[in-house]
Design an enzyme around this catalytic site. Structure first.
Site, PDB file in Angstrom:
ATOM      1  N   ARG A  41      46.840  49.423  37.145  1.00 42.68           N
ATOM      2  CA  ARG A  41      47.730  50.179  38.183  1.00 42.68           C
ATOM      3  C   ARG A  41      48.022  51.536  37.587  1.00 42.68           C
ATOM      4  O   ARG A  41      48.487  52.356  38.521  1.00 42.68           O
ATOM      5  CB  ARG A  41      49.183  49.292  37.966  1.00 42.68           C
ATOM      6  CG  ARG A  41      48.917  48.044  39.020  1.00 42.68           C
ATOM      7  CD  ARG A  41      50.268  47.319  38.949  1.00 42.68           C
ATOM      8  NE  ARG A  41      50.023  46.270  40.005  1.00 42.68           N
ATOM      9  CZ  ARG A  41      50.686  45.161  40.287  1.00 42.68           C
ATOM     10  NH1 ARG A  41      51.839  45.022  39.499  1.00 42.68           N
ATOM     11  NH2 ARG A  41      50.496  44.499  41.239  1.00 42.68           N
ATOM     12  N   LYS A 204      47.400  27.141  46.726  1.00 47.44           N
ATOM     13  CA  LYS A 204      47.808  26.339  47.895  1.00 47.44           C
ATOM     14  C   LYS A 204      47.522  26.878  49.237  1.00 47.44           C
ATOM     15  O   LYS A 204      47.264  28.159  49.157  1.00 47.44           O
ATOM     16  CB  LYS A 204      49.452  26.640  47.789  1.00 47.44           C
ATOM     17  CG  LYS A 204      50.116  25.720  46.856  1.00 47.44           C
ATOM     18  CD  LYS A 204      51.630  26.090  47.012  1.00 47.44           C
ATOM     19  CE  LYS A 204      52.484  25.569  46.151  1.00 47.44           C
ATOM     20  NZ  LYS A 204      53.967  26.225  45.925  1.00 47.44           N
ATOM     21  N   GLY A 357      47.064  39.001  43.763  1.00 46.47           N
ATOM     22  CA  GLY A 357      47.337  39.271  41.969  1.00 46.47           C
ATOM     23  C   GLY A 357      46.303  38.590  41.079  1.00 46.47           C
ATOM     24  O   GLY A 357      45.655  39.166  40.016  1.00 46.47           O
ATOM     25  N   GLY A 380      50.695  40.468  46.435  1.00 48.49           N
ATOM     26  CA  GLY A 380      51.305  40.155  47.621  1.00 48.49           C
ATOM     27  C   GLY A 380      51.329  41.101  48.813  1.00 48.49           C
ATOM     28  O   GLY A 380      51.095  40.650  49.981  1.00 48.49           O
TER      29      GLY A 380
HETATM   30  P1  ADP Z   1      46.344  35.049  44.389  1.00 46.68           P
HETATM   31  O1  ADP Z   1      47.276  35.489  43.541  1.00 46.68           O
HETATM   32  O2  ADP Z   1      45.023  36.001  44.073  1.00 46.68           O
HETATM   33  O3  ADP Z   1      46.652  35.244  45.594  1.00 46.68           O
HETATM   34  P2  ADP Z   1      46.856  32.438  43.988  1.00 46.68           P
HETATM   35  O4  ADP Z   1      48.181  32.768  43.471  1.00 46.68           O
HETATM   36  O5  ADP Z   1      46.888  31.875  45.366  1.00 46.68           O
HETATM   37  O6  ADP Z   1      45.882  33.457  43.981  1.00 46.68           O
HETATM   38  O7  ADP Z   1      46.164  31.304  43.053  1.00 46.68           O
HETATM   39  C1  ADP Z   1      45.910  31.537  41.706  1.00 46.68           C
HETATM   40  C2  ADP Z   1      46.066  30.255  40.800  1.00 46.68           C
HETATM   41  O8  ADP Z   1      45.446  29.220  41.579  1.00 46.68           O
HETATM   42  C3  ADP Z   1      45.668  30.284  39.270  1.00 46.68           C
HETATM   43  O9  ADP Z   1      46.785  30.297  38.546  1.00 46.68           O
HETATM   44  C4  ADP Z   1      44.778  28.960  39.332  1.00 46.68           C
HETATM   45  O10 ADP Z   1      44.954  28.615  38.102  1.00 46.68           O
HETATM   46  C5  ADP Z   1      45.083  28.232  40.423  1.00 46.68           C
HETATM   47  N1  ADP Z   1      44.086  27.197  40.499  1.00 46.68           N
HETATM   48  C6  ADP Z   1      42.939  27.301  41.139  1.00 46.68           C
HETATM   49  N2  ADP Z   1      42.073  26.390  41.188  1.00 46.68           N
HETATM   50  C7  ADP Z   1      43.016  25.505  41.122  1.00 46.68           C
HETATM   51  C8  ADP Z   1      42.843  23.921  40.706  1.00 46.68           C
HETATM   52  N3  ADP Z   1      41.688  23.366  41.268  1.00 46.68           N
HETATM   53  N4  ADP Z   1      43.916  23.134  40.420  1.00 46.68           N
HETATM   54  C9  ADP Z   1      45.183  23.889  40.123  1.00 46.68           C
HETATM   55  N5  ADP Z   1      45.204  25.206  40.154  1.00 46.68           N
HETATM   56  C10 ADP Z   1      44.240  25.799  40.593  1.00 46.68           C
HETATM   57 MG    MG Z   2      49.008  34.513  42.675  1.00 46.82          MG
END
Ligand code: ADP
Ligand code: MG
Length: 407
Positions: A41, A204, A357, A380
Site C-alpha cells: 500500500r 463463502k 484482500g 473489499g
Molecule cells: P478475499 O479476501 O480475497 O476476497 P476471502 O476472504 O473470500 O478472500 O477468502 C479467504 C479465506 O478463505 C482464507 O482465509 C482461506 O483460508 C479461506 N479458505 C479458502 N479455502 C478454504 C477451505 N477449503 N476451507 C476453509 N477456508 C477456506
Molecule cells: Mg477476505
C-alpha cells in the site's frame, strides 16, 4: 453501467505548485511484531506523493490505521509508516496530531522542499468514522486541494473520504492509484479480451453472490475453488464430508450452475481435494482419489488433478479475474492449490487482475505478484466496485452538473 471516472477531476487538473495538498492515502499496512510486513500500500501510493513533490506542493498525508479505540491506543500510531516513508522518499516526515492547530499552520508556513507532514491516524478522532462535518472542517482548515488516493477506503463514507471533499468540491479530485484501480476494474466489465475466466474461491459463497451475479453476464466461465466449491459440489449431489458448506446457499448454487450451463459458459469445479480430519492436522492430510470426500474429512485445498485442469484452462484465457484463495493457503500444507493457480495465472498471456484482500496476500505469498497485470489494493472496495456499488469516495467527487451535460 459503471460511471468509471466520468466527471471526476484528477490531480493533473490542478495547479498545485506552492499550494497545500491534503493527500488521503490508504497506508493501513499489515504489521507483525512492530514491523511492516507488507509495503504494497505504501509503494502503490508513491506515484501521487512523488508527483506532488515534483510539482513543489506542500503535502499533508493522511490515512487511517487499524481500528483504535481511542487516541491513547498508541499501537495504532502511524509513526512506523512515517519512518518508512521518510526512508523511501529521502525526506523528513513530520508527524502532526491536530490538522487545525496553530503548530500545523506554522509548520506549513515554513515547510521546506524535503519535508512532508503526516497526520496521525485519522481514526484517533471519533469524527472520522462518523463522517462528521466538524472533523471535516478541521481537516480542511489549512489546505488548498484535496486528493483522494485511498481506493481501499473509498467504499466508506468517512470524514476524510466524504465530508471533507464535500466542503471543497471545486478543489477535490483523485490521485494516480485510484485512477489506475478504476481503469483496471472497468476493463474487466467493458470489452474484456476473450475468453474471460473468473477464478473464484475463498471462504463463502454468500460474500461473493453479488460479484458472481455481475460477472455472470460478462465472463465466459467460472473456475471455482476454496470453501465455496463445496457448496457447489453439494448442489451437484457430491459427498463433501464435513467441508464448509453454506447449507442455505446450496439452492442458489444449483440455480447458478443451471444459469451458467444455459448460457453455454464454462464451469470448472474441483475433481479432487486435499482433505484433513481437523484443520490443525497437517500431518494427517491426504489427497482424495476423486471428487467424493468421506464422512469426517474436510476439503482444505484443491487437489493436484484439479490444479492441472485449472492451469490448462487459464493458459488459454484472454482475461482473468481472480478473487478468493483455492484453499486454506495460510497453512503451507494447504497452499499448493492457491499457489499453483497463481503460477498458472502468472504464466498465462491474459490480462490478469487480482481483487480481494486475502487474494492479494495470496498473490504476494505465491511469489508471482510481479507477473500480474494488476493487484487491487482495494480489498473489499474492489469487490464492491465490481459488483456495481457506487463508492461514496468516488461519487462525492463526481461533478453532477458536468455529468448531466455529458450524458
Ligand atoms: P478475499 O479476501 O480475497 O476476497 P476471502 O476472504 O473470500 O478472500 O477468502 C479467504 C479465506 O478463505 C482464507 O482465509 C482461506 O483460508 C479461506 N479458505 C479458502 N479455502 C478454504 C477451505 N477449503 N476451507 C476453509 N477456508 C477456506
Ligand atoms: Mg477476505
Amino acid at each position: 453501467m459503471s460511471l468509471g471516472l466520468k466527471a471526476i477531476q484528477t490531480i493533473r487538473d490542478f495547479d498545485i505548485a506552492g499550494k497545500t495538498v491534503f493527500l488521503r492515502l490508504d497506508l493501513n499496512v499489515p504489521m507483525e511484531n512492530g514491523k511492516i510486513s507488507d509495503e504494497t500500500r505504501i509503494t502503490a501510493s508513491l506515484p501521487t506523493i512523488q508527483y506532488c513533490i515534483e510539482k513543489g506542493a506542500k503535502i499533508i498525508i493522511a490515512s487511517h490505521f487499524g481500528r483504535p479505540k481511542s487516541a491513547d491506543d498508541k499501537e495504532y500510531s502511524l509513526e512506523p509508516v512515517g519512518h518508512r516513508l521518510s526512508e523511501i522518499l529521502n525526506a523528513e516526515v513530520i508527524l502532526i496530531d491536530e490538522p487545525d492547530s496553530d503548530a500545523t499552520k506554522a509548520l506549513l508556513h515554513t515547510l521546506r522542499k524535503n519535508q512532508i507532514l503526516l497526520l496521525e491516524n485519522l481514526r484517533f478522532h471519533p469524527g472520522e468514522t462518523k463522517n462528521s462535518p466538524e472533523f471535516a472542517n478541521a481537516l480542511a482548515t489549512n489546505i488548498d486541494f484535496y486528493i483522494n488516493d485511498a481506493f481501499g477506503a473509498s467504499h466508506r463514507a468517512h470524514a476524510s473520504i466524504h465530508a471533507l471533499p464535500e466542503i471543497m468540491p471545486k478543489n477535490s479530485g483523485i490521485g494516480f492509484l485510484i485512477e489506475k484501480e478504476v481503469q483496471m476494474l472497468d476493463s474487466l466489465m467493458h470489452n474484456p479480451k476473450r475468453p474471460y475466466l473468473a477464478v473464484m474461491g475463498g471462504a463463502k459463497v454468500s460474500d461473493k453472490i453479488d460479484v458472481i451475479e455481475k460477472l455472470l453476464d460478462v465472463v465466459d466461465g467460472f473456475v471455482i475453488g476454496g470453501a465455496m466449491a463445496y457448496t457447489f459440489l453439494k448442489a451437484k449431489g457430491h459427498d463433501v464430508g464435513k467441508s464448509l458448506v453454506e447449507t442455505d446457499k446450496v439452492r442458489y448454487a444449483k440455480e447458478m450452475i443451471e444459469r451458467i450451463e444455459v448460457r453455454g459458459k464454462t464451469l470448472l469445479l474441483p475433481v479432487d481435494h486435499v482433505v484433513t480430519q481437523n484443520i490443525a492436522d497437517t500431518a494427517g492430510a491426504k489427497t482424495t482419489a476423486g471428487v467424493s470426500i468421506e464422512d469426517g474429512w474436510m476439503g482444505v485445498d484443491i487437489g493436484p488433478t484439479t490444479i492441472r485442469h485449472y492451469a490448462a484452462a487459464l493458459k488459454e484465457a484472454g482475461t482473468i479475474f481472480w478473487n478468493g484463495p483455492m484453499g486454506v493457503f495460510e497453512t503451507p500444507a494447504f497452499a499448493k492449490g492457491t499457489f499453483g493457480v497463481a503460477q498458472a495465472i502468472a504464466e498465462s498471456q491474459a490480462i490478469k487482475i487480482v481483487g480481494g484482500g486475502d487474494s492479494a496476500s495470496a498473490a504476494q505469498a505465491s511469489g508471482f505478484a510481479d507477473k500480474m497485470t494488476h493487484i487491487s489494493t482495494g480489498g473489499g472496495a474492489s469487490l464492491e466496485y465490481l459488483q456495481g456499488d457506487r463508492l461514496p469516495g468516488l461519487e462525492i467527487l463526481r461533478d453532477k452538473r458536468r455529468l448531466n451535460n455529458q450524458a
